[in-house]
Design a protein around this motif. Structure first.
Motif, PDB file in Angstrom:
ATOM      1  N   ASP A  52       0.827  -1.212   0.000  1.00 21.14           N
ATOM      2  CA  ASP A  52       0.000   0.000   0.000  1.00 21.14           C
ATOM      3  C   ASP A  52       0.861   1.261   0.000  1.00 21.14           C
ATOM      4  OD1 ASP A  52      -2.275  -1.549   0.006  1.00 21.14           O
ATOM      5  OD2 ASP A  52      -2.687  -1.282   2.153  1.00 21.14           O
ATOM      6  N   ILE A  53       1.924   1.253   0.796  1.00 16.54           N
ATOM      7  CA  ILE A  53       2.826   2.404   0.844  1.00 16.54           C
ATOM      8  C   ILE A  53       3.492   2.602  -0.516  1.00 16.54           C
ATOM      9  CG2 ILE A  53       4.975   3.307   1.835  1.00 16.54           C
ATOM     10  CD1 ILE A  53       4.134   1.880   4.476  1.00 16.54           C
ATOM     11  N   ASP A  54       3.981   1.503  -1.094  1.00 15.95           N
ATOM     12  CA  ASP A  54       4.643   1.593  -2.398  1.00 15.95           C
ATOM     13  C   ASP A  54       3.683   2.066  -3.486  1.00 15.95           C
ATOM     14  OD1 ASP A  54       7.000   0.785  -1.227  1.00 15.95           O
ATOM     15  OD2 ASP A  54       6.784  -1.321  -1.820  1.00 15.95           O
ATOM     16  N   GLU A  55       2.435   1.600  -3.449  1.00 11.79           N
ATOM     17  CA  GLU A  55       1.433   2.044  -4.424  1.00 11.79           C
ATOM     18  C   GLU A  55       1.130   3.531  -4.246  1.00 11.79           C
ATOM     19  OE1 GLU A  55      -2.023  -0.473  -4.184  1.00 11.79           O
ATOM     20  OE2 GLU A  55      -0.847  -2.267  -4.685  1.00 11.79           O
ATOM     21  N   HIS A  56       1.048   3.971  -2.998  1.00 14.44           N
ATOM     22  CA  HIS A  56       0.807   5.392  -2.732  1.00 14.44           C
ATOM     23  C   HIS A  56       1.946   6.238  -3.308  1.00 14.44           C
ATOM     24  CE1 HIS A  56      -0.547   8.998  -0.636  1.00 14.44           C
ATOM     25  NE2 HIS A  56       0.717   9.182  -0.259  1.00 14.44           N
ATOM     26  N   ILE A  57       3.174   5.805  -3.078  1.00 17.18           N
ATOM     27  CA  ILE A  57       4.332   6.535  -3.608  1.00 17.18           C
ATOM     28  C   ILE A  57       4.288   6.545  -5.134  1.00 17.18           C
ATOM     29  CG2 ILE A  57       6.853   6.445  -3.864  1.00 17.18           C
ATOM     30  CD1 ILE A  57       6.954   5.473  -0.909  1.00 17.18           C
ATOM     31  N   ASP A  58       3.971   5.414  -5.735  1.00 16.95           N
ATOM     32  CA  ASP A  58       3.940   5.323  -7.200  1.00 16.95           C
ATOM     33  C   ASP A  58       2.829   6.174  -7.819  1.00 16.95           C
ATOM     34  OD1 ASP A  58       6.133   3.665  -7.226  1.00 16.95           O
ATOM     35  OD2 ASP A  58       4.960   1.804  -7.371  1.00 16.95           O
ATOM     36  N   ARG A  59       1.741   6.415  -7.072  1.00 14.77           N
ATOM     37  CA  ARG A  59       0.629   7.235  -7.596  1.00 14.77           C
ATOM     38  C   ARG A  59       0.949   8.722  -7.610  1.00 14.77           C
ATOM     39  NH1 ARG A  59      -2.766   3.947  -4.380  1.00 14.77           N
ATOM     40  NH2 ARG A  59      -2.888   5.628  -2.864  1.00 14.77           N
ATOM     41  N   HIS A  60       1.944   9.147  -6.861  1.00 17.23           N
ATOM     42  CA  HIS A  60       2.303  10.562  -6.778  1.00 17.23           C
ATOM     43  C   HIS A  60       3.663  10.763  -7.440  1.00 17.23           C
ATOM     44  CE1 HIS A  60      -0.743  10.108  -3.654  1.00 17.23           C
ATOM     45  NE2 HIS A  60      -1.033  11.369  -3.897  1.00 17.23           N
ATOM     46  N   PRO A  61       3.685  11.418  -8.592  1.00 16.04           N
ATOM     47  CA  PRO A  61       4.936  11.546  -9.351  1.00 16.04           C
ATOM     48  C   PRO A  61       6.097  12.134  -8.558  1.00 16.04           C
ATOM     49  CG  PRO A  61       3.075  12.330 -10.653  1.00 16.04           C
ATOM     50  CD  PRO A  61       2.559  12.038  -9.277  1.00 16.04           C
ATOM     51  N   LYS A  62       5.834  13.132  -7.714  1.00 16.84           N
ATOM     52  CA  LYS A  62       6.920  13.742  -6.955  1.00 16.84           C
ATOM     53  C   LYS A  62       7.511  12.743  -5.955  1.00 16.84           C
ATOM     54  CE  LYS A  62       8.243  17.705  -4.214  1.00 16.84           C
ATOM     55  NZ  LYS A  62       7.867  18.932  -3.548  1.00 16.84           N
ATOM     56  N   LEU A  63       6.646  12.030  -5.257  1.00 19.35           N
ATOM     57  CA  LEU A  63       7.123  11.035  -4.296  1.00 19.35           C
ATOM     58  C   LEU A  63       7.887   9.916  -5.008  1.00 19.35           C
ATOM     59  CD1 LEU A  63       4.025  10.679  -1.909  1.00 19.35           C
ATOM     60  CD2 LEU A  63       6.062  12.107  -1.612  1.00 19.35           C
ATOM     61  N   LYS A  64       7.363   9.514  -6.158  1.00 20.19           N
ATOM     62  CA  LYS A  64       8.015   8.447  -6.929  1.00 20.19           C
ATOM     63  C   LYS A  64       9.403   8.897  -7.384  1.00 20.19           C
ATOM     64  CE  LYS A  64       7.215   5.300 -10.773  1.00 20.19           C
ATOM     65  NZ  LYS A  64       6.280   4.857 -11.798  1.00 20.19           N
ATOM     66  N   LYS A  65       9.499  10.122  -7.857  1.00 27.09           N
ATOM     67  CA  LYS A  65      10.790  10.668  -8.302  1.00 27.09           C
ATOM     68  C   LYS A  65      11.772  10.753  -7.127  1.00 27.09           C
ATOM     69  CE  LYS A  65      13.521  13.480 -10.832  1.00 27.09           C
ATOM     70  NZ  LYS A  65      14.459  13.014 -11.761  1.00 27.09           N
ATOM     71  N   ASN A  66      11.276  11.225  -5.971  1.00 26.32           N
ATOM     72  CA  ASN A  66      12.133  11.314  -4.786  1.00 26.32           C
ATOM     73  C   ASN A  66      12.648   9.936  -4.366  1.00 26.32           C
ATOM     74  OD1 ASN A  66      11.820  14.067  -4.717  1.00 26.32           O
ATOM     75  ND2 ASN A  66      10.369  14.069  -3.005  1.00 26.32           N
ATOM     76  N   ARG A  67      11.793   8.944  -4.450  1.00 26.38           N
ATOM     77  CA  ARG A  67      12.229   7.588  -4.084  1.00 26.38           C
ATOM     78  C   ARG A  67      13.305   7.087  -5.048  1.00 26.38           C
ATOM     79  NH1 ARG A  67       8.646   2.365  -2.404  1.00 26.38           N
ATOM     80  NH2 ARG A  67      10.388   1.330  -1.416  1.00 26.38           N
ATOM     81  N   GLN A  68      13.130   7.349  -6.328  1.00 30.29           N
ATOM     82  CA  GLN A  68      14.141   6.931  -7.313  1.00 30.29           C
ATOM     83  C   GLN A  68      15.468   7.637  -7.042  1.00 30.29           C
ATOM     84  OE1 GLN A  68      12.069   7.936 -10.912  1.00 30.29           O
ATOM     85  NE2 GLN A  68      11.139   5.903 -11.104  1.00 30.29           N
ATOM     86  N   LEU A  69      15.403   8.919  -6.718  1.00 26.52           N
ATOM     87  CA  LEU A  69      16.618   9.672  -6.403  1.00 26.52           C
ATOM     88  C   LEU A  69      17.300   9.103  -5.160  1.00 26.52           C
ATOM     89  CD1 LEU A  69      15.338  13.306  -7.050  1.00 26.52           C
ATOM     90  CD2 LEU A  69      16.945  12.008  -8.459  1.00 26.52           C
ATOM     91  N   LEU A  70      16.516   8.813  -4.145  1.00 26.08           N
ATOM     92  CA  LEU A  70      17.083   8.266  -2.910  1.00 26.08           C
ATOM     93  C   LEU A  70      17.731   6.899  -3.155  1.00 26.08           C
ATOM     94  CD1 LEU A  70      14.261   9.325  -0.448  1.00 26.08           C
ATOM     95  CD2 LEU A  70      16.642  10.078  -0.357  1.00 26.08           C
TER      96      LEU A  70
END
Length: 191
Positions: A52-70
């Motif tokens: 659920d957390i991963d899906e939430h992150i993937d649904r929000h482009p900014k959060l998804k981008k931040n995770r990829q950067l991290l």
């Protein structure tokens, strides 16, 4: 959701410890079965909550981008990236020092009686994040060139291994803040 995940992981560790103790105490089969059932339920819920957390992150482009950067940082994997994305989205830190201070990663002078000049981490703030950062720092000391160089330098100056790991935790936090703030992938500064 991140806090709930941490609570479930703590519950799972408790139940696993109980299950291990049952083997020595000779508890009834009903108690053993109850513990096994709880472990199964907790593991299932942990997997679902992570998804659920991963899906939430993937649904929000900014959060998804931040995770990829991290995750471009050597030493930062799924766990730390999930925590840092959540932390940096919820709290608005002006700089990396504020983030390190919030996490209790700043040095604090610890003197008493004959013991003088000893520093330790302040350990204020969420301990569960520090625990995860500790493991990430241990990995980063081996694989991240910047943190590896810092660790070698500090140990060479006479710092204890734990002090060097504490510094690695702080540096890892600073790097995480930097890649998210600058929206650029991690690039090693070590030569």
């Amino acid at each position: 959701m991140a806090r709930r995940l941490e609570a479930l992981e703590q519950d799972l560790r408790r139940e696993e410890n109980r299950y291990e103790a049952v083997g020595f105490s000779g508890a009834s089969t009903r108690v053993t079965q109850s513990i096994e059932d709880m472990i199964t339920v907790l593991k299932t819920e942990i997997v679902e909550l992570k998804n659920d957390i991963d899906e939430h992150i993937d649904r929000h482009p900014k959060l998804k981008k931040n995770r990829q950067l991290l995750q471009s940082i050597k030493g930062v994997g799924e766990v730390i990236s999930r925590i840092m994305v959540s932390l940096l989205a919820c709290k608005h830190f002006k700089n990396a020092k504020q983030l390190a201070c919030y996490l209790g990663l700043i040095p604090k002078l610890n003197e008493s009686g004959k013991r003088t000049g000893k520093t330790t981490l302040s350990k204020e703030g969420p301990g569960y994040i520090r625990a995860k950062l500790y493991m990430a720092a241990v990995v980063a000391v081996q694989h991240n060139p910047d943190i590896k160089a810092q660790n070698k330098r500090l140990v060479g100056q006479g710092k204890t291994k734990m002090q060097a790991i504490g510094a690695a935790m702080r540096k890892l936090t600073h790097i995480c803040f930097g890649v998210v703030k600058n929206q650029t992938e991690y690039q090693s500064q070590a030569t």
